[in-house]
Each structure stands twice: as C-alpha cells, then as structure tokens.
Motif scaffolding. Sequence first.
Motif, PDB file in Angstrom:
ATOM      1  N   SER A 150       0.815  -1.200   0.000  1.00 58.29           N
ATOM      2  CA  SER A 150       0.000   0.000   0.000  1.00 58.29           C
ATOM      3  C   SER A 150       0.853   1.257   0.000  1.00 58.29           C
ATOM      4  O   SER A 150       1.933   1.300   0.585  1.00 58.29           O
ATOM      5  CB  SER A 150      -0.920   0.015   1.226  1.00 58.29           C
ATOM      6  OG  SER A 150      -1.804  -1.084   1.204  1.00 58.29           O
ATOM      7  N   GLU A 151       0.336   2.284  -0.657  1.00 62.14           N
ATOM      8  CA  GLU A 151       1.014   3.580  -0.680  1.00 62.14           C
ATOM      9  C   GLU A 151       0.997   4.229   0.695  1.00 62.14           C
ATOM     10  O   GLU A 151       1.907   4.968   1.051  1.00 62.14           O
ATOM     11  CB  GLU A 151       0.316   4.486  -1.698  1.00 62.14           C
ATOM     12  CG  GLU A 151       0.822   5.919  -1.702  1.00 62.14           C
ATOM     13  CD  GLU A 151      -0.004   6.836  -2.584  1.00 62.14           C
ATOM     14  OE1 GLU A 151       0.289   8.045  -2.587  1.00 62.14           O
ATOM     15  OE2 GLU A 151      -0.932   6.341  -3.270  1.00 62.14           O
ATOM     16  N   PHE A 152      -0.027   3.959   1.508  1.00 57.94           N
ATOM     17  CA  PHE A 152      -0.245   4.659   2.761  1.00 57.94           C
ATOM     18  C   PHE A 152       0.061   3.775   3.968  1.00 57.94           C
ATOM     19  O   PHE A 152      -0.207   2.571   3.955  1.00 57.94           O
ATOM     20  CB  PHE A 152      -1.706   5.123   2.844  1.00 57.94           C
ATOM     21  CG  PHE A 152      -2.137   5.982   1.694  1.00 57.94           C
ATOM     22  CD1 PHE A 152      -1.750   7.308   1.611  1.00 57.94           C
ATOM     23  CD2 PHE A 152      -2.928   5.464   0.675  1.00 57.94           C
ATOM     24  CE1 PHE A 152      -2.141   8.100   0.556  1.00 57.94           C
ATOM     25  CE2 PHE A 152      -3.335   6.237  -0.388  1.00 57.94           C
ATOM     26  CZ  PHE A 152      -2.938   7.566  -0.457  1.00 57.94           C
ATOM     27  N   GLU A 153       0.585   4.402   4.999  1.00 57.79           N
ATOM     28  CA  GLU A 153       0.722   3.714   6.284  1.00 57.79           C
ATOM     29  C   GLU A 153      -0.639   3.683   6.962  1.00 57.79           C
ATOM     30  O   GLU A 153      -1.396   4.659   6.920  1.00 57.79           O
ATOM     31  CB  GLU A 153       1.730   4.440   7.170  1.00 57.79           C
ATOM     32  CG  GLU A 153       3.160   4.360   6.659  1.00 57.79           C
ATOM     33  CD  GLU A 153       4.153   4.967   7.650  1.00 57.79           C
ATOM     34  OE1 GLU A 153       3.713   5.314   8.778  1.00 57.79           O
ATOM     35  OE2 GLU A 153       5.331   5.102   7.294  1.00 57.79           O
ATOM     36  N   HIS A 154      -0.964   2.564   7.599  1.00 56.35           N
ATOM     37  CA  HIS A 154      -2.275   2.427   8.223  1.00 56.35           C
ATOM     38  C   HIS A 154      -2.205   1.361   9.311  1.00 56.35           C
ATOM     39  O   HIS A 154      -1.222   0.617   9.424  1.00 56.35           O
ATOM     40  CB  HIS A 154      -3.323   2.026   7.182  1.00 56.35           C
ATOM     41  CG  HIS A 154      -3.052   0.700   6.534  1.00 56.35           C
ATOM     42  ND1 HIS A 154      -3.483  -0.496   7.065  1.00 56.35           N
ATOM     43  CD2 HIS A 154      -2.367   0.370   5.402  1.00 56.35           C
ATOM     44  CE1 HIS A 154      -3.096  -1.493   6.303  1.00 56.35           C
ATOM     45  NE2 HIS A 154      -2.413  -1.012   5.279  1.00 56.35           N
ATOM     46  N   ASP A 155      -3.273   1.298  10.104  1.00 56.02           N
ATOM     47  CA  ASP A 155      -3.339   0.350  11.218  1.00 56.02           C
ATOM     48  C   ASP A 155      -4.393  -0.733  10.990  1.00 56.02           C
ATOM     49  O   ASP A 155      -4.752  -1.454  11.928  1.00 56.02           O
ATOM     50  CB  ASP A 155      -3.664   1.097  12.521  1.00 56.02           C
ATOM     51  CG  ASP A 155      -2.562   2.070  12.920  1.00 56.02           C
ATOM     52  OD1 ASP A 155      -1.381   1.749  12.683  1.00 56.02           O
ATOM     53  OD2 ASP A 155      -2.893   3.147  13.448  1.00 56.02           O
ATOM     54  N   ASP A 182      -5.148  -5.275   4.029  1.00 53.59           N
ATOM     55  CA  ASP A 182      -4.612  -4.330   3.052  1.00 53.59           C
ATOM     56  C   ASP A 182      -5.752  -3.627   2.326  1.00 53.59           C
ATOM     57  O   ASP A 182      -6.453  -4.263   1.530  1.00 53.59           O
ATOM     58  CB  ASP A 182      -3.730  -5.081   2.044  1.00 53.59           C
ATOM     59  CG  ASP A 182      -3.255  -4.207   0.907  1.00 53.59           C
ATOM     60  OD1 ASP A 182      -3.303  -2.961   1.046  1.00 53.59           O
ATOM     61  OD2 ASP A 182      -2.845  -4.760  -0.137  1.00 53.59           O
ATOM     62  N   TYR A 193      -5.469  11.689   4.010  1.00 52.11           N
ATOM     63  CA  TYR A 193      -4.056  11.600   3.639  1.00 52.11           C
ATOM     64  C   TYR A 193      -3.550  12.957   3.162  1.00 52.11           C
ATOM     65  O   TYR A 193      -4.339  13.834   2.771  1.00 52.11           O
ATOM     66  CB  TYR A 193      -3.851  10.548   2.539  1.00 52.11           C
ATOM     67  CG  TYR A 193      -4.575  10.840   1.245  1.00 52.11           C
ATOM     68  CD1 TYR A 193      -3.950  11.522   0.201  1.00 52.11           C
ATOM     69  CD2 TYR A 193      -5.898  10.420   1.048  1.00 52.11           C
ATOM     70  CE1 TYR A 193      -4.614  11.783  -0.990  1.00 52.11           C
ATOM     71  CE2 TYR A 193      -6.562  10.680  -0.133  1.00 52.11           C
ATOM     72  CZ  TYR A 193      -5.919  11.363  -1.157  1.00 52.11           C
ATOM     73  OH  TYR A 193      -6.581  11.620  -2.326  1.00 52.11           O
TER      74      TYR A 193
END
Length: 331
Positions: free
Chosen positions: A2-7, A11, A308
């Motif tokens: 993924s392009e974004f960091e997330h919790d 995915d 974002y």
Amino acid sequence: MSEFEHDYPFDPAYGRSLDELLDIPAPAPPDGFDAFWQDRFEAATGVTTAPAVGPQEDERDGCRIFGVSYTSVGGLRVGGWLVLPAEGPAEHGFVIGHGYGGRQEPGADVPLPLPRSAAILPCVRGMGARSRRPGIPGESEEHVLYGIGSRATYVIGDCVADLWCAASALLELVPELTGGSEGGAGARLGYVGESFGGGLGALALPWDERFARGQLTVPTFGNHLLRVTLPSVGSGESVRAYRERHPEVMDVLAYFDAATAATRIRVPMMVAPALFDPAVPPPGQFAVYNALPERRELHVLRAGHFAYAGESADLAALAEARHAFFAAPSA
C-alpha cells in the motif's frame, strides 16, 4: 504494498494493481433482474410526492438553500435540502446522493457541479439529519441489513426509490427543468453520488430516462460475490459477517449489485474509484466502472474513506473534472 501507512489488519488496496482492477467483471444478473427494477421504478414514479419547501436556511456559492420534504414509496416522508440559483431561472438540475454517514447539512455538495443549477439533496429513509424514522436503523452497519431477508423488503430498494421520488419532487418544484413536458419526461437531470450514494445511483440510473448523465465516486455495492470475500470496515463488513451466518443472502444481494446494474446504464458516466479504501473495497468500485457499456470516463483517486496528505488537492481536481463532465455537450 500500500502507498499509505495504516493500522488496519488487512490491506485496503487488496493487493491489486490498476490493471488488475480494470479487469474485474460484473456478476451476471439473476432471473427477473430487469423486471424487478422496472416494477420498482414504475411504483416510485406513480407516487404523489407532494413536496414542501421550508424557509431559506443559507445562501452561498450563488445558491439559495432551503429545507425540503417529499413523499416516497410506502407513504414515507423524506427530508433534505433544495438548492436554487440565487438569481434567475435554473438551467440545470441535479439529484445528489449522500454517503453512508448520512447527510447532516448540504456541506461540500454546494457549490453544485454547474452554475445556474437547481438540486435536491435528500436524506434517504433512516439516514441523516432529516429522514430518521422509528424502526429503521440510523447507523450504516445496521441500516445495510434492514429487511435483507427478501428482495421485496430490503431497505436498499426503498432508498433507490427515494432518489427517484426526489427527482419527481425536484421537477415539480422547478418546472423549468422539464422543458415543458408532462411528468418530467423531457427533463435531463444529472446525478451525483459518493460511496453509498454512488451505489444507489448505479442501481437507479438504468431505469430512469429523466437522467442524462451521472457521476459516481467510490461507489459501493459493486460485485457482491467478490465483496463478501474481502474484509473491510463499516457497512461492507456488516454484510460480509451476515453472509457468513446466512449464505442464502447472496440470492437477495444479486438484485442489488451496482456493477450488474451498471451494465444497463445507457447515458454518459464518470466514475471516480479509489486504489486504496478500507470501507469500500476498490475491486467492487472498479467493477462498477468496468461494467459500463459505453460513454464512460475514469478519474482514479489515490484513496477513499481515508485522510491523507494531498487529499484536498485531489478532491479539488475531482471537482474540476466533474464540472467539465457535466458541462460537456450531450451526444
């Protein structure tokens, strides 16, 4: 990756590239799909909507904003907002659907896609600030399951009807949009819907010739066969969990598949699906776009339902593209 960091524990890009997303098909329609929706549409357009306009609540962006209510199927009064040009007659008309958080105010739906426009911004039954009703859950995770045991009782069908009745109410309130025809047959409305409103729009547009164009952003309800295999958050996860306990629900969901319905749309469409979305899995969003048979435009978003850096600029670009799409001459 993924392009974004997330919790999230999954995915939200679902491991698919853009090329792979553009290859996802729509499920085949179940038996009686077209007849089911044609009957629903005829019932909705037979409703006397009796729209009532309240006092002016705001004026901005060249628009005057009023409260409005109207009758939909089942005799239910639906509330929302009516938007009229601040000066002069309306030259364009829009029905604007909301996301599954409901609509608490007109918000970013004003300014409208085109100047000198009129629009109705309904809160569909059970949702938002003006259509909460006893017995209909107001939270998306519960609302999306209401009446799901049968295609005749599933709330999504009635929400689509709320949009058709909204169009009828708008044309009664702003008769210049009908071009002088009876019943609004000559109207050429635009539809705009995001997320929940995007999925409802895909279900509504094939059957209603009063609409000339539609724009759907991160539309939900696309390819239920695939969606129920993908973890997510919100209403989609609620349906996925329900299906694990009640696999027979797929027979109902087949009639409410936005991608299947999109194969029947015959007007120009612009779809803005996202590559990353934890609430509405991108494979379902792209299935709606892929299903459109002709005259379609694609505006890919980096993410949906996710904040974002750079989001404001991306949404501004989408608004510009939406304006250009609706301003283009009809073929």
